[in-house]
Design a protein around this motif. Structure first.
Motif, mmCIF file in Angstrom:
data_model
loop_
_atom_site.group_PDB
_atom_site.id
_atom_site.type_symbol
_atom_site.label_atom_id
_atom_site.label_comp_id
_atom_site.label_asym_id
_atom_site.label_seq_id
_atom_site.Cartn_x
_atom_site.Cartn_y
_atom_site.Cartn_z
ATOM 1 N N LEU A 177 2.444 1.799 -3.752
ATOM 2 C CA LEU A 177 1.252 2.211 -4.471
ATOM 3 C C LEU A 177 1.032 3.777 -4.395
ATOM 4 C CD1 LEU A 177 -0.833 1.700 -6.611
ATOM 5 C CD2 LEU A 177 -2.418 1.040 -4.927
ATOM 6 N N LYS A 190 0.878 -1.212 0.132
ATOM 7 C CA LYS A 190 -0.036 -0.065 -0.125
ATOM 8 C C LYS A 190 0.914 1.310 0.178
ATOM 9 C CE LYS A 190 -3.993 1.898 2.243
ATOM 10 N NZ LYS A 190 -5.162 1.736 3.556
ATOM 11 N N ASN A 216 1.562 6.644 -6.953
ATOM 12 C CA ASN A 216 0.768 7.606 -7.222
ATOM 13 C C ASN A 216 0.988 9.170 -7.208
ATOM 14 O OD1 ASN A 216 -1.360 5.715 -8.255
ATOM 15 N ND2 ASN A 216 -2.043 5.664 -6.114
#
Length: 333
Positions: A188, A185, A192
């Motif tokens: 990611l 997580k 982003n």
């Protein structure tokens, strides 16, 4: 006088015939078409994350280099997501550390239980020998047996506790499910955050842009185009009757309508596997009583040898061109 007119007429007819014959021979060796258009790679620029546009660094028809910033998406929300993912990862590592500590304690208890079992086994063996000699009572042997069995049960219970603690801790190494999920997580969130800064993948010209700061964009929604400047070619549609001598690698002369007098060169790269009618949205249906034979055209891709030397003569996608293929190499074979 009458004979002179007849001779002049015959001479004119012969001249026209010779002219048509030479023109036909020239067109046979040098087939050409003006149904040809300049092409280039066109990339669609789309954001990979949603958000509000913070700034736009390009404008219509602007030339950009690979790596130049095209636009920036506001990162306030992405920063918060990254910090939350980082905190979650740190918490998962702390929990994993506590589980490892529990495992160490369980292993220590197992070692202690194994040591107690060893002592109980030694005491049982000694008591059994003394009982066989009649030096001690049966009660003493029963007591030693019970102590050994209790130690064995303690070892089994400690081993079960170690197995459970090891499974929760995810040993070996960082093979802990909660830690791996939190790390994924966090990764990611970092990706982003990096994707909020959109850069040009290749050099070229910006086209069809209508983007302003403050606009809201969604993930993978096309925003504008980027016309790549590194590779140019021409899609020329030749009549099927002109293709019998055309081969890949043959030289081509190219004239561009928007630049009169400019002459470029290229080479035949490939010949289409099907006519344009075959790949159209509504292919022609010839199995009818009204059929009329129409000469088909096949696309021929021509690669340009070089762009114009004059920087002011910018090539533009879709420009009309006239191409002439030199097929004289076929006769040389």
């Amino acid at each position: 006088m009458k004979h002179v007119k007849t001779l002049v007429l015959l001479a004119a007819v012969v001249a026209i015939g010779l002219g048509l014959w030479f023109w036909w021979q020239h067109e046979k060796v040098y087939p050409s078409t003006d149904d040809a258009y300049l092409r280039a790679n066109i990339l669609t620029i789309s954001p990979q994350v949603a958000g509000q546009i913070a700034s736009v660094g390009v404008s219509e028809n602007q030339h950009v280099s690979a790596g130049d910033v095209l636009f920036q998406i506001d990162t306030a929300e992405l920063d918060a997501e990254f910090e939350a993912a980082q905190a979650e990862y740190e918490l998962a590592r702390q929990n994993a550390g506590a589980l490892v500590s529990n495992l160490s304690a369980a292993e220590a208890r197992l070692q202690s239980a194994q040591a107690a079992l060893t002592e109980a086994q030694i005491a049982f063996d000694r008591t059994s020998k003394l009982r066989a000699l009649g030096d001690i009572s049966q009660a003493s042997l029963d007591q030693a047996t019970a102590a050994r069995d209790q130690a064995q049960a303690a070892v089994e219970a400690s081993q079960s506790a170690v197995d459970a603690a090891r499974k929760q801790a995810g040993v070996p190494g960082d093979d802990n499910a909660a830690v791996r999920a939190a790390l994924a997580k966090l990764t990611l969130a970092r990706i982003n955050l990096e994707r909020s800064r959109v850069v040009a993948p290749v050099s070229g010209w910006i086209a069809n842009i209508d983007l302003r700061p403050g606009a809201l964009v969604t993930e993978n929604a096309p925003l504008f185009s980027l016309v790549e400047d590194s590779a140019w070619w021409i899609d020329a549609n030749f009549k099927e009757t002109d293709l019998d001598r055309v081969r890949p690698g043959q030289p081509v002369e190219i004239a561009i309508d928007m630049y009169p007098g400019l002459s470029l060169t290229g080479k035949v790269e490939s010949i289409g596997a099907g006519s344009g009618a075959v790949f159209s949205l509504l292919p022609a249906q010839n199995a009818t009583g009204n059929w009329v034979k129409v000469t088909q055209r096949f696309p021929v891709r021509i690669r340009l040898d070089a762009e114009p030397g004059d920087a002011a003569l910018q090539l533009r996608v879709g420009a009309s061109t006239t191409v002439t293929v030199d097929t004289s190499s076929v006769d040389a074979k």
